[in-house]
Design a protein around this motif. Structure first.
Motif, PDB file in Angstrom:
ATOM      1  N   UNK B  49       0.551  -1.433  -0.226  1.00 24.13           N
ATOM      2  CA  UNK B  49      -0.538   0.063   0.380  1.00 24.13           C
ATOM      3  C   UNK B  49       1.299   1.768   0.160  1.00 24.13           C
ATOM      4  N   UNK B  50       0.627   2.658  -0.123  1.00 26.93           N
ATOM      5  CA  UNK B  50       0.845   3.906  -0.347  1.00 26.93           C
ATOM      6  C   UNK B  50       1.135   4.404   0.999  1.00 26.93           C
ATOM      7  N   UNK B  51       1.945   5.648   1.369  1.00 29.26           N
ATOM      8  CA  UNK B  51       1.621   5.389   2.679  1.00 29.26           C
ATOM      9  C   UNK B  51       0.876   6.320   2.714  1.00 29.26           C
ATOM     10  N   UNK B  52       0.017   6.979   2.381  1.00 29.89           N
ATOM     11  CA  UNK B  52      -1.471   7.862   2.359  1.00 29.89           C
ATOM     12  C   UNK B  52      -3.301   6.667   2.767  1.00 29.89           C
ATOM     13  N   UNK B  53      -2.578   5.279   2.222  1.00 30.36           N
ATOM     14  CA  UNK B  53      -3.878   4.064   2.531  1.00 30.36           C
ATOM     15  C   UNK B  53      -3.009   3.394   2.900  1.00 30.36           C
ATOM     16  N   UNK B  54      -1.946   3.385   4.333  1.00 35.18           N
ATOM     17  CA  UNK B  54      -1.455   2.693   5.296  1.00 35.18           C
ATOM     18  C   UNK B  54      -1.728   4.143   6.604  1.00 35.18           C
ATOM     19  N   UNK B  55      -2.067   5.169   5.878  1.00 36.79           N
ATOM     20  CA  UNK B  55      -1.983   6.454   7.154  1.00 36.79           C
ATOM     21  C   UNK B  55      -4.341   5.706   7.435  1.00 36.79           C
TER      22      UNK B  55
ATOM     23  N   UNK C  86      10.881   3.423   8.617  1.00 34.87           N
ATOM     24  CA  UNK C  86       9.769   4.046   7.829  1.00 34.87           C
ATOM     25  C   UNK C  86       9.602   5.190   8.984  1.00 34.87           C
ATOM     26  N   UNK C  87       9.244   6.062   8.503  1.00 35.41           N
ATOM     27  CA  UNK C  87       9.038   7.493   9.086  1.00 35.41           C
ATOM     28  C   UNK C  87       7.207   7.544   9.663  1.00 35.41           C
ATOM     29  N   UNK C  88       6.318   7.238   8.118  1.00 37.40           N
ATOM     30  CA  UNK C  88       4.460   6.872   8.406  1.00 37.40           C
ATOM     31  C   UNK C  88       4.369   5.441   9.791  1.00 37.40           C
ATOM     32  N   UNK C  89       5.474   4.645   9.908  1.00 33.20           N
ATOM     33  CA  UNK C  89       5.035   3.935  10.697  1.00 33.20           C
ATOM     34  C   UNK C  89       4.444   4.621  12.052  1.00 33.20           C
ATOM     35  N   UNK C  90       6.216   5.380  13.153  1.00 38.32           N
ATOM     36  CA  UNK C  90       6.416   6.284  14.152  1.00 38.32           C
ATOM     37  C   UNK C  90       5.205   6.761  13.751  1.00 38.32           C
ATOM     38  N   UNK C 340       3.868  -0.893  14.234  1.00 39.00           N
ATOM     39  CA  UNK C 340       4.850  -0.522  12.999  1.00 39.00           C
ATOM     40  C   UNK C 340       4.873  -1.594  12.571  1.00 39.00           C
ATOM     41  N   UNK C 341       5.381  -3.108  13.041  1.00 42.94           N
ATOM     42  CA  UNK C 341       5.040  -4.006  12.239  1.00 42.94           C
ATOM     43  C   UNK C 341       3.883  -3.964  11.021  1.00 42.94           C
ATOM     44  N   UNK C 342       3.087  -3.700  11.684  1.00 43.85           N
ATOM     45  CA  UNK C 342       1.676  -3.742  10.697  1.00 43.85           C
ATOM     46  C   UNK C 342       1.964  -2.850   9.731  1.00 43.85           C
ATOM     47  N   UNK C 343       2.410  -1.868   9.720  1.00 43.01           N
ATOM     48  CA  UNK C 343       2.429  -0.795   8.951  1.00 43.01           C
ATOM     49  C   UNK C 343       3.194  -1.307   7.886  1.00 43.01           C
ATOM     50  N   UNK C 344       3.789  -1.988   8.628  1.00 42.24           N
ATOM     51  CA  UNK C 344       5.377  -2.124   7.353  1.00 42.24           C
ATOM     52  C   UNK C 344       4.737  -3.156   6.786  1.00 42.24           C
ATOM     53  N   UNK C 345       4.234  -4.289   7.083  1.00 41.49           N
ATOM     54  CA  UNK C 345       3.970  -5.672   6.030  1.00 41.49           C
ATOM     55  C   UNK C 345       2.735  -4.915   5.185  1.00 41.49           C
ATOM     56  N   UNK C 346       2.079  -3.910   5.770  1.00 41.75           N
ATOM     57  CA  UNK C 346       0.870  -3.879   4.600  1.00 41.75           C
ATOM     58  C   UNK C 346       1.848  -2.629   3.553  1.00 41.75           C
ATOM     59  N   UNK C 347       2.654  -1.987   4.056  1.00 41.20           N
ATOM     60  CA  UNK C 347       3.530  -1.513   3.090  1.00 41.20           C
ATOM     61  C   UNK C 347       4.020  -2.272   1.324  1.00 41.20           C
TER      62      UNK C 347
END
Lengths: 125, 451, 488
Positions: B49-55, C86-90, C340-347
């Motif tokens: 997913x994109x950063x936007x979708x993750x957020x 990744x910053x977004x995970x923080x 953070x782990x979850x967000x990482x795997x989604x990415x």
């Protein structure tokens, strides 16, 4: 170049033993101290215990190595050389002067099975 | 190119070819029978997913929760909602602290090493003990490690733990001790809710452990612990709260051998219970048997002050199965956060946190008793948490559910009628007044008192 | 910049700062001496300094400048997988909806948290080929201990109390034997063969009816894939033992192969390695442990369960689990690390994760080829995500050791690799560039290693006196350990 003294006996785990009547002192060989490098701590928390040959009587540490110390023969641990608590580097300076424990020998005949300096040197190197 | 990988597949193939390798052969060493063939796996998206979708996805999940900053919460029992000063996030968000590894290369990690050294210093100053390690996973594993340390030191195989210890900690100790083939005896509290007079005797105990303030918030008298431990040749261990130590005598002051506990109250967010950060401190004689990393001060080749990881010969990477513990790292970032919390508050600020928490807990306790609907479970002075009992029976589960409808997260129901409530400096007088009024109304109006 | 940072305790103190952060107390403070009794109260004030906010900020900001992080440059610390965090995970982990939830809240108020953990468990099951995961373990070593405890509980449940032996290769991480020893296992060491892989003949000789299991890392700590892994796990299973997968090197195999398919019964993952959660100077990490069905009853308590109702699903924490080993820490686990782990795997998703392992292995292999001529390469099997070179040649010819090369690398602006590990390789340097290393980072590292090899020949003292531009140089570790100063 490590020194091997022929006034005493050795075991493969690099301890030496020097008898004096029915007591003996135990330390580690010059070869062992070279291998360990700068020694930072020595302990023998077995004072007062009767241990068999091969049992652990204490340990010696350098910065990045720790090694257990093994009884060369059966005996009761009488005393820990407390000078080493403050100055473990004495073992680096003279491994044969810096005895670690004094023991009461249980069975003097076990001495005969130990390594002499020449045999120990062969094994060590 | 996926996610955060900076080199494209085309470039990757090109690089490999330049040294005589092929991208498609990279995994030839993996036997065919275990190579992934079934390409669809339930629960895992095929595409990233994109950063936007993750957020968006994560925000949606977060919004499904009820939060203690939007609800009025009275939960504690090991994790406490203290105020987090703004500075902390700014410092621990710096990538130099956030993204670095365990400080193996001292020249490249003096920041982390000095922070750990300062943490150790603060912990020693708070607990009154000689040596602290660089932190452990949490308060529960700290208690387990403290008792294992007692077993190593005394060469004994049994410990005694007061039931005043957090039940989650008792459960953790039992797990560790069962695995290690060691014995745990749990001693019931006396009728006043403390460990006084409950200590066992016998010289086969490695350690006695109590918690202060205990699970019911009551301040324990550690002097009796020390005396009983000495009489039985066991080590005395206290699981304590660092904020409370701004008001109360420290373990070291009264002769306790080992202090341990959870440092989350020092401004670490609740985060649904983790990550946490445990502390472990002891008398000098236990230094070389401590588990975990320890930082020390030394000098460099030019005589400048420098910090290093030290006493490493205790540890798993050198001693392997003979190590004092399998612990390999610490909770450095959270220990740093807690250290910054202490630096920002100082002795005056920390005392204020402690006093306000205590004053507000006492206020709430008295208000609840004054309603005539509750009675104290124990009549002993408590710190920031206390237990009350419904005087006329009933169901606290029902009450807690009703409270939720009013945006209140009530205390922890320890049974149908015993309620454990915690407050900190974050709680206002108005919130507590409203809470007590609401609770009284609900109990009187609704059918909570049961049969 | 100031090279020496004073200790926080040496800064000049400000006055009373009681209400700088906290508002004034809005209830009357009781007489504490009366309430608690004098003898419980502290007699003297705490000996910690009162400081101003700017003092504290400058102090820690200056200290941070003496650290090196992943955003400073290449960090090829072998076995540690120092990839980009990744910053977004923080940002996601710090969402107030996650951050401000208490672990004992009623389950209906934390459905977002529970759903996240449930989804993460599904993701990890798919990636590792396991059936269930626990999120309690707080680090890799903690995960090992948890897994080993479950192996013990499994044998005990079968009445197999004599299975006291854990087989561990001589190349294993030190935590493996240390963890096994904490669960009372006797360690039987398996030799590595000349190729750096498990010596199957030695293994066969060491298997008997006392064996509880084996702990294996694959790729192993030499960065080599144990291609006979199916045979190994088969031999252990045939002897009644269980197989533990140390997930420290999982970055090399993501979506190429799975421990579950290799025959492992229990695995731990270091999410701070494989899934890019920050290491934080040593923690907090997380070490979720996955198991096959046979070990499910022994997992720590609680587990996350999904209940499908007519209209929607709800998530609960299941506590009633009589055969569970219990708890290995308080509450559920390191939740925000799991976010953070979850967000990482989604990415990444499945395809992206396969590219992660591809990039990790490709970078490692490329870098090895670029430095191969400058150093001794002890193993010829193809390297996976990390590789080992040694300073044996430099030591023999010029008296330059691994530590000198590592310290000289600092002068080039790079973090040194892992050194002197694994213990079975003298003068080892273990290099792991990771999947997120840049082109300029790879080329720069290769050039630096090659240049240092030349310097070792031409000017060994340059290496022996390195690093030259840091705030300190080679602190005296002997002095630190002989006369420990552990606090101020």
């Amino acid at each position: 170049m490590a020194e091997y003294r022929d006034d005493r006996y050795y075991v493969e785990s690099h301890e030496w033993i020097l008898t004096d009547g029915d007591t003996a002192t135990v330390g580690i060989s010059d070869f062992a101290q070279e291998e360990l490098g700068d020694i930072v701590y020595v302990e023998a928390d077995s004072v007062g215990e009767s241990l068999e040959k091969g049992e652990i009587f204490g340990s010696v540490e350098s910065v990045k190595v720790a090694s257990d110390l093994f009884m060369p023969i059966d005996g009761e641990v009488l005393e820990f050389n407390e000078v080493l608590e403050e100055e473990p580097e004495l073992i680096n300076e003279d491994a044969y002067a810096a005895w670690i424990i004094k023991i009461k020998v249980s069975d003097p005949s076990q001495i005969d099975d130990l390594l002499d300096a020449e045999k120990y040197q062969e094994i060590a190197e | 190119m996926s996610g955060y990988i900076p080199i494209s597949r085309e470039k990757r193939a090109e690089l490999l070819e330049s040294v005589g390798l092929k991208l498609e052969n990279l995994f030839d060493v993996i036997p065919d029978e275990i190579k992934i063939k079934n390409k669809d796996f339930p629960g895992l998206n095929a595409q990233g997913l994109s950063e936007q979708e993750i957020a968006a996805q994560l925000s949606n999940l977060a919004e499904r929760n009820k939060r203690v900053d939007q609800y009025d919460s009275y939960l504690g029992a090991g994790f406490y909602d203290h105020y987090t000063p703004a500075v902390i996030d700014h410092i621990i968000g710096r990538q130099e602290f956030l993204t670095s590894y365990t400080p193996y290369q001292a020249e490249m990690s003096q920041g982390t090493l000095q922070a750990i050294f300062e943490w150790q210093s603060y912990i020693c100053r708070l607990t009154g003990l000689d040596v602290s390690n660089s932190s452990v996973y949490d308060g529960a594993s700290a208690a387990a490690e403290a008792l294992l340390l007692a077993c190593r030191q005394t060469k004994k195989t049994k410990v005694w733990v007061s039931e005043g210890l957090n039940p989650e900690y008792i459960a953790t100790i039992k797990t560790y001790f069962h695995a290690a083939g060691l014995e745990v005896e749990v001693g019931a509290l006396n009728e006043q809710g403390t460990a006084a007079g409950t200590y066992p005797s016998g010289d086969d105990y490695a350690g006695f452990l109590i918690q202060s303030p205990n699970f019911f918030g009551i301040i324990e008298d550690m002097r009796e612990l020390v005396k009983k431990a000495e009489q039985n040749k066991a080590l005395s261990v206290v699981s304590c709260d660092l904020i409370s130590l701004a008001m109360f005598k420290s373990p070291g002051e009264v002769g306790v051998d080992i202090a341990c506990g959870e440092a989350q109250p020092l401004g670490i967010p609740l985060n649904f219970g983790g990550p946490a950060v445990g502390f472990l401190a002891a008398k000098q004689k236990l230094m070389r048997k401590m588990p975990g990393r320890i930082a020390g001060q030394t000098t460099d080749t030019e005589g400048k002050i420098a910090y290093v990881l030290t006493l490493q010969a205790r540890e798993q990477h050198i001693r392997r199965e003979k190590a004092t513990s399998n612990i390999c790292t610490n909770q450095a970032l959270l220990a740093t956060a807690a250290t910054i919390y202490l630096a920002l508050n100082g002795r005056s600020g920390l005392k204020e946190v402690a006093e306000q928490s205590a004053a507000k807990a006492i206020y709430l306790h008295n208000k609840l008793i004054q309603t005539g609907l509750f009675e104290a479970v124990y009549n002993k002075p408590f710190f920031r948490e206390f237990a009350v009992k419904l005087r006329h029976g009933g169901s606290l589960d029902v009450l807690n559910k009703k409270l939720l409808e009013h945006r209140v997260i009530g205390g922890l129901a320890l049974s149908d009628d015993v309620w454990l409530l915690a407050v900190t400096e974050n709680k206002t007088k108005k919130a507590m007044d409203d809470f007590v009024a609401l609770v009284s109304n609900l109990i009187r109006q609704e059918n909570i008192l049961g049969g | 910049m100031k090279y020496q940072t004073d200790l926080i305790f040496d800064l000049p103190q400000t006055g009373d700062n009681t209400n700088r952060i906290l508002k004034k107390c809005d209830v009357i403070k009781p007489n504490f001496a009366e309430f608690y009794g004098e003898d419980l109260l502290r007699e003297e004030e705490l000996n910690i300094p009162n400081l101003s906010e700017i003092q504290v900020l400058r102090h820690y900001t200056n200290m941070s400048a003496k650290n090196f992080g992943v955003e400073n440059g290449p960090y090829p610390l072998g076995s540690c997988t120092m990839k980009y965090n990744p910053k977004v995970n923080e940002n996601m982990a710090n969402l107030p909806g996650f951050r401000n939830t208490h672990p004992l809240q009623p389950m209906e108020t934390v459905q977002g948290n529970l759903m996240l953990l449930y989804n993460l468990e599904q993701q990890l099951n798919a990636i590792l080929g396991m059936d269930h995961f626990t999120f309690q373990p707080s680090a890799g070593a903690h995960g090992e201990l948890t897994g080993i405890m479950m192996i013990k509980a499994y044998h005990e449940a079968n009445g197999d109390f004599d299975r006291k032996v854990m087989l561990i290769p001589d190349s294993a991480h030190g935590t493996n034997p240390a963890s096994a020893a904490m669960a009372e296992f006797e360690i039987r060491e398996i030799k590595s063969n000349a190729d750096g892989l498990v010596d199957i003949e030695d293994l066969k000789q060491k298997i008997d009816d006392k064996v509880a299991g084996i702990m294996l890392t694959n790729p192993n700590t030499l960065g080599l894939f144990e291609k006979d892994v199916k045979e190994i796990t088969g031999l252990i299973h045939a002897a009644g033992g269980l197989c533990y997968y140390d997930g420290a090197n999982a970055n090399a195999i993501l979506m190429q192969t799975r421990p579950g398919d290799m025959g492992f019964d229990v695995v731990h993952l270091n999410v701070h390695k494989t899934f890019g959660t920050p290491h934080g100077g040593g923690g907090p990490g997380a070490g979720p442990v996955g198991v096959k069905k046979i070990l499910e009853p022994f997992l720590p308590t609680p587990l996350i369960k999904k209940i499908d109702n007519a209209d929607q699903s709800t998530y609960i924490l299941a506590y009633d689990r009589p055969q569970s080993i219990g708890k290995v820490r308080a509450f559920i686990g390191s939740f925000s690390v799991c976010v953070k782990t979850y967000a990482y795997i989604l990415a990444y998703g499945r395809q992206g994760l396969a590219e992660v392992s591809e990039a990790a292995v490709a970078n490692s292999r490329y870098l090895l080829e670029r430095v191969r001529n400058s150093y001794h390469v002890p193993y010829q099997e193809p390297a996976m995500h990390e590789f080992i070179i040694t300073a044996a040649r430099q030591k023999e010819k010029y008296g330059v050791t691994t530590i000198d090369i590592a310290k000289r690398l600092i002068d080039y602006g790079y973090h040194p690799p892992t050194v002197y590990f694994p213990l079975i390789v003298p003068e080892a340097m273990m290099i792991e560039p990771t999947d997120t290393e840049t082109l300029e980072g790879l080329e720069g590292l290769a050039d630096a290693f090659n240049a240092i090899a030349e310097e070792a020949a031409e000017n060994p003292d340059l290496l022996k006196s390195a690093p030259h531009n840091m705030s300190i140089t080679r602190p005296d570790e002997t002095k630190a350990a002989r006369n420990p100063i552990l606090k101020a």
